[in-house]
Design a protein around this motif. Structure first.
Motif, PDB file in Angstrom:
ATOM      1  N   LYS A 154       0.917  -1.216   0.096  1.00 36.92           N
ATOM      2  CA  LYS A 154       0.008  -0.203  -0.050  1.00 36.92           C
ATOM      3  C   LYS A 154       0.873   1.333  -0.101  1.00 36.92           C
ATOM      4  O   LYS A 154       0.603   2.206  -0.740  1.00 36.92           O
ATOM      5  N   ILE A 155       1.952   1.128   0.600  1.00 40.72           N
ATOM      6  CA  ILE A 155       2.922   2.257   0.560  1.00 40.72           C
ATOM      7  C   ILE A 155       3.541   2.636  -0.866  1.00 40.72           C
ATOM      8  O   ILE A 155       3.560   3.722  -1.367  1.00 40.72           O
ATOM      9  N   LEU A 156       3.824   1.452  -1.348  1.00 41.21           N
ATOM     10  CA  LEU A 156       4.497   1.514  -2.660  1.00 41.21           C
ATOM     11  C   LEU A 156       3.303   2.021  -3.650  1.00 41.21           C
ATOM     12  O   LEU A 156       3.500   3.016  -4.916  1.00 41.21           O
ATOM     13  N   ILE A 157       2.085   1.610  -3.602  1.00 38.46           N
ATOM     14  CA  ILE A 157       1.110   2.199  -4.427  1.00 38.46           C
ATOM     15  C   ILE A 157       0.626   3.612  -4.285  1.00 38.46           C
ATOM     16  O   ILE A 157       0.614   4.264  -5.225  1.00 38.46           O
ATOM     17  N   SER A 158       0.827   3.933  -2.900  1.00 35.71           N
ATOM     18  CA  SER A 158       0.602   5.478  -2.660  1.00 35.71           C
ATOM     19  C   SER A 158       1.645   6.238  -3.372  1.00 35.71           C
ATOM     20  O   SER A 158       1.347   7.351  -3.880  1.00 35.71           O
ATOM     21  N   SER A 159       2.922   5.719  -3.320  1.00 36.58           N
ATOM     22  CA  SER A 159       3.905   6.397  -3.885  1.00 36.58           C
ATOM     23  C   SER A 159       3.864   6.567  -5.485  1.00 36.58           C
ATOM     24  O   SER A 159       4.163   7.518  -5.877  1.00 36.58           O
ATOM     25  N   GLY A 160       3.256   5.564  -6.095  1.00 36.47           N
ATOM     26  CA  GLY A 160       3.276   5.358  -7.419  1.00 36.47           C
ATOM     27  C   GLY A 160       1.975   6.249  -7.821  1.00 36.47           C
ATOM     28  O   GLY A 160       2.227   6.971  -9.109  1.00 36.47           O
ATOM     29  N   ALA A 161       0.986   6.460  -6.969  1.00 38.61           N
ATOM     30  CA  ALA A 161      -0.031   7.357  -7.394  1.00 38.61           C
ATOM     31  C   ALA A 161       0.240   8.819  -7.487  1.00 38.61           C
ATOM     32  O   ALA A 161       0.332   9.599  -8.355  1.00 38.61           O
ATOM     33  N   SER A 162       1.213   9.092  -6.357  1.00 34.77           N
ATOM     34  CA  SER A 162       1.754  10.607  -6.242  1.00 34.77           C
ATOM     35  C   SER A 162       2.812  10.932  -7.247  1.00 34.77           C
ATOM     36  O   SER A 162       3.044  11.803  -7.747  1.00 34.77           O
ATOM     37  N   ALA A 163       3.572   9.774  -7.415  1.00 37.36           N
ATOM     38  CA  ALA A 163       4.562  10.130  -8.869  1.00 37.36           C
ATOM     39  C   ALA A 163       3.790  10.065 -10.236  1.00 37.36           C
ATOM     40  O   ALA A 163       4.204  10.902 -10.959  1.00 37.36           O
ATOM     41  N   GLY A 164       2.385   9.631 -10.202  1.00 34.86           N
ATOM     42  CA  GLY A 164       1.887   9.731 -11.537  1.00 34.86           C
ATOM     43  C   GLY A 164       1.502  11.274 -11.744  1.00 34.86           C
ATOM     44  O   GLY A 164       1.560  11.625 -12.706  1.00 34.86           O
ATOM     45  N   LEU A 165       0.892  11.679 -10.718  1.00 34.54           N
ATOM     46  CA  LEU A 165       0.459  13.204 -10.721  1.00 34.54           C
ATOM     47  C   LEU A 165       1.702  14.305 -10.726  1.00 34.54           C
ATOM     48  O   LEU A 165       1.782  14.995 -11.567  1.00 34.54           O
ATOM     49  N   SER A 166       2.832  13.977 -10.212  1.00 28.10           N
ATOM     50  CA  SER A 166       4.044  14.677 -10.485  1.00 28.10           C
ATOM     51  C   SER A 166       4.407  14.787 -12.001  1.00 28.10           C
ATOM     52  O   SER A 166       4.756  15.686 -12.497  1.00 28.10           O
ATOM     53  N   ALA A 167       4.548  13.604 -12.485  1.00 34.76           N
ATOM     54  CA  ALA A 167       4.867  13.387 -13.804  1.00 34.76           C
ATOM     55  C   ALA A 167       3.925  13.840 -14.847  1.00 34.76           C
ATOM     56  O   ALA A 167       4.228  14.311 -15.999  1.00 34.76           O
ATOM     57  N   ALA A 168       2.621  14.039 -14.569  1.00 34.17           N
ATOM     58  CA  ALA A 168       1.574  14.358 -15.424  1.00 34.17           C
ATOM     59  C   ALA A 168       1.838  15.895 -15.577  1.00 34.17           C
ATOM     60  O   ALA A 168       1.233  16.671 -16.409  1.00 34.17           O
ATOM     61  N   PHE A 169       1.887  16.593 -14.328  1.00 35.40           N
ATOM     62  CA  PHE A 169       1.949  18.205 -14.254  1.00 35.40           C
ATOM     63  C   PHE A 169       3.198  18.628 -14.016  1.00 35.40           C
ATOM     64  O   PHE A 169       3.444  19.818 -13.970  1.00 35.40           O
ATOM     65  N   ASN A 170       4.473  17.850 -13.881  1.00 34.44           N
ATOM     66  CA  ASN A 170       5.618  18.372 -13.310  1.00 34.44           C
ATOM     67  C   ASN A 170       5.434  19.298 -12.016  1.00 34.44           C
ATOM     68  O   ASN A 170       5.966  20.239 -12.094  1.00 34.44           O
ATOM     69  N   ALA A 171       4.795  18.530 -11.178  1.00 29.11           N
ATOM     70  CA  ALA A 171       4.193  19.115  -9.743  1.00 29.11           C
ATOM     71  C   ALA A 171       4.712  17.804  -8.763  1.00 29.11           C
ATOM     72  O   ALA A 171       3.744  17.390  -8.297  1.00 29.11           O
ATOM     73  N   PRO A 172       6.037  17.851  -8.374  1.00 31.09           N
ATOM     74  CA  PRO A 172       6.160  16.754  -7.377  1.00 31.09           C
ATOM     75  C   PRO A 172       5.622  17.087  -5.863  1.00 31.09           C
ATOM     76  O   PRO A 172       5.312  16.254  -5.286  1.00 31.09           O
ATOM     77  N   ALA A 174       2.989  18.717  -5.089  1.00 31.87           N
ATOM     78  CA  ALA A 174       1.409  18.593  -5.117  1.00 31.87           C
ATOM     79  C   ALA A 174       1.069  17.106  -5.197  1.00 31.87           C
ATOM     80  O   ALA A 174       0.185  16.814  -4.743  1.00 31.87           O
ATOM     81  N   GLY A 175       1.894  16.490  -6.128  1.00 34.05           N
ATOM     82  CA  GLY A 175       1.891  14.836  -6.057  1.00 34.05           C
ATOM     83  C   GLY A 175       2.073  14.495  -4.437  1.00 34.05           C
ATOM     84  O   GLY A 175       1.079  13.230  -4.236  1.00 34.05           O
ATOM     85  N   LEU A 176       2.939  14.805  -3.885  1.00 35.89           N
ATOM     86  CA  LEU A 176       2.972  14.141  -2.371  1.00 35.89           C
ATOM     87  C   LEU A 176       1.721  14.525  -1.566  1.00 35.89           C
ATOM     88  O   LEU A 176       1.240  13.781  -0.563  1.00 35.89           O
ATOM     89  N   LEU A 177       1.569  15.851  -1.808  1.00 37.32           N
ATOM     90  CA  LEU A 177       0.393  16.386  -0.973  1.00 37.32           C
ATOM     91  C   LEU A 177      -1.008  15.726  -1.319  1.00 37.32           C
ATOM     92  O   LEU A 177      -1.603  15.526  -0.300  1.00 37.32           O
ATOM     93  N   PHE A 178      -1.057  15.592  -2.538  1.00 39.88           N
ATOM     94  CA  PHE A 178      -2.328  14.902  -2.910  1.00 39.88           C
ATOM     95  C   PHE A 178      -2.639  13.460  -2.331  1.00 39.88           C
ATOM     96  O   PHE A 178      -3.694  13.290  -1.785  1.00 39.88           O
ATOM     97  N   ILE A 179      -1.484  12.841  -2.278  1.00 41.24           N
ATOM     98  CA  ILE A 179      -1.677  11.310  -1.521  1.00 41.24           C
ATOM     99  C   ILE A 179      -1.724  11.351  -0.053  1.00 41.24           C
ATOM    100  O   ILE A 179      -2.790  10.698   0.731  1.00 41.24           O
ATOM    101  N   LEU A 180      -1.398  12.391   0.349  1.00 42.18           N
ATOM    102  CA  LEU A 180      -1.271  12.772   2.111  1.00 42.18           C
ATOM    103  C   LEU A 180      -2.761  13.191   2.214  1.00 42.18           C
ATOM    104  O   LEU A 180      -3.075  12.830   3.209  1.00 42.18           O
TER     105      LEU A 180
END
Length: 514
Positions: A154-172, A174-180
């Protein structure tokens, strides 16, 4: 106990999980970057196709046949795996809560292909939701191949989801905050470290494909003077009210398609795919999730009537696009609608009270942040997402005011986070069914919690749970009946996987009510 040992193991391997986060970031960054490149390639040729169709009207019949073929392919993909429908964010949340079971490989390639086809047709959908789900399933695949425990996965899935947003918008960030903020609703040091390393790495990969310029760079922005801050209160109330309307219509949109007789749900996409053809012929600049519209709003002067018409049009077709269940997100469509609201609001102010027109672009980014934050009820994510996308940190104070007012407004009007509401529509579960699959949840004790300064034995705990340990700072210990709980503690609780989310909500209610 096995589950207690799992948590102890996680606490002792932070460096290892940072390394796993880097690995996930590399994989997700590559997959999402290829996804973005493919969408851009198809969208570029779509402009050429519609230009050709306008010059050769007879060819429109051929394009209709091609569109029907694309709709059929998308329908077959959705029928074979319904988890690729929509943005994918509710599915990720359901997976992390133990409410959904996802076949990572099936979702990976079908969402990838389906997202390219749906977004490539010019529908009013965004790439960020699919990118988040693609990141989650990539991380899930890595977790399954490395034989991780359920908690680690679950930790890895959460990290992958945040990385997906980061790569989609170049917003690392925001990607971290979104998952938290949006998914976990709590702060976990291990999720933070793993997700942060993943978002930074995926953003690094994405920048190699798309460069260093912010995704939504709109040039220099003037800082709004303090004497105009009273207008932000009005803007926040307006945005919060409109956000409620967006939530309600979006949740109802899929029900409209259900009224169509004899059309299977997996073929609902044929309707927006055919309806988008006249838009492409007569208003090609309106195609897509909304990135081009936002840029046009900053470079062209639109009348109030045109802005209102544009908002209604994009609102309605966004609902048709998403309600059909085609693979595509709502992040960018929400931001484009927010941008229209901001420009409309700024234009009205310039014509009524004489505010300089140079501040219209400022209202554009303020409204984008407020509209997204109100709909998702993720204010910190909204603030940082827009800041990173436009590449300007000079508006944090004014963005904060709008986001806060819009959040209060939507909360007062009983609005719920949109992705949680979509998940509720997606899953139906019997919360009393003990399936035998156990999981560990973490429950933080905040300063206003009624559990603060209470002994363990004096608390009326919910059923179907076992308090296994308490994390206090960097240490963790097994509690006893007379153990005193303090603000800042994190309760480590063992429960049934299917009851994890309802247990969290029960604990929140008990810790905030007398």
């Amino acid at each position: 106990m096995k589950y207690y040992d799992d948590i102890r193991k996680l606490d002792g391997t932070k460096i290892l999980f940072i390394g796993k986060g880097v690995l996930i970031g590399l994989a997700v960054g590559l997959v999402v970057s290829l996804f973005r490149l493919a969408i851009g390639f198809v969208s570029h040729h779509l402009d050429t196709i519609y230009y050709y169709l306008k010059q050769h009207p007879i060819a429109i019949l051929g394009w209709i046949l091609i569109s029907l073929m694309v709709a059929y392919i998308l329908g077959r993909l959705i029928k074979s795996d319904p988890n690729i429908k929509g943005s994918g964010i509710p599915q990720v949340e359901g997976q992390l809560r133990g409410q959904l079971s996802i076949n990572w490989w099936s979702v990976l390639w079908k969402k990838f292909v389906g997202g390219i086809l749906a977004l490539g047709m010019g529908l009013f959908l965004g790439r960020e939701g699919p990118s988040i789900q693609l990141g989650a399933v990539v991380a899930q695949g890595i977790g399954e191949h490395t034989k991780t425990t359920n908690a680690e996965k679950k930790i890895l899935i959460s990290s992958g989801a945040s990385a997906g947003l980061s790569a989609a918008f170049n917003a690392p960030i925001a990607g971290l905050l979104f998952i938290l903020e949006e998914v976990h609703h709590s702060f976990s040091p291990l999720v933070l470290l793993t997700a942060f390393s993943a978002t930074i790495t995926s953003n690094f990969v994405s920048m190699h494909f798309f460069g260093l310029q912010p995704t939504l760079y709109i040039g220099e922005l003037e800082t709004l003077p303090l004497k105009y801050y009273w207008t932000l209160i009005i803007l926040g109330i307006l945005i919060g009210t409109l956000a409620i309307g967006y939530q309600q219509v979006l949740l109802y949109s899929s029900k409209i398609f259900q009224k169509i007789p004899k059309l299977p749900s997996y073929f609902y996409g044929v309707i927006p795919i055919l309806l988008v053809i006249p838009i492409g012929l007569f208003l090609p600049s309106l195609l897509g999730g909304g990135h081009d519209i936002i840029i046009q709003l900053t470079t062209n002067n639109f009348s109030i009537l045109i802005l209102i018409t544009l908002f209604i049009f994009r609102f309605l077709f966004s609902m048709i696009s998403y309600g059909s269940g085609l693979p595509g997100g709502i992040f960018l469509p929400i931001l484009s609608l927010g941008a229209i609201i901001g420009v409309l609001f700024g234009t009205i102010l310039t014509q009524t009270i004489g505010i300089d027109s140079i501040y219209i672009k400022s209202f554009l980014i303020l409204a984008m942040a407020g509209y997204f934050s109100a709909i998702s009820k993720a204010p910190l994510t909204g603030m940082i997402l827009i800041t990173e996308m436009v590449g300007s940190f000079s508006h944090l104070m004014s963005i904060g005011v709008v986001v806060l007012i819009s959040y209060i407004t939507v909360d007062f009007l009983k609005g719920k986070p949109i992705y949680e509401s979509l998940l509720e529509n997606l899953v139906t579960s019997d919360e009393e069914d003990i399936k035998g699959s156990k999981t560990i949840i973490e429950f933080p004790i905040i300063v206003e919690s009624l559990f603060d300064e209470q002994m363990v034995r004096d608390i009326n705990w919910p059923s179907h749970m076992l308090l296994t340990s308490i994390r206090r700072g960097e240490s963790e210990f097994i509690p006893h009946g007379d153990t005193l709980i303090h603000c800042g503690d994190v309760l480590i609780i063992l429960t049934d996987e299917g009851l994890a989310e309802s247990l969290k909500q029960d604990l929140i209610m008990r810790s905030h009510s007398s």
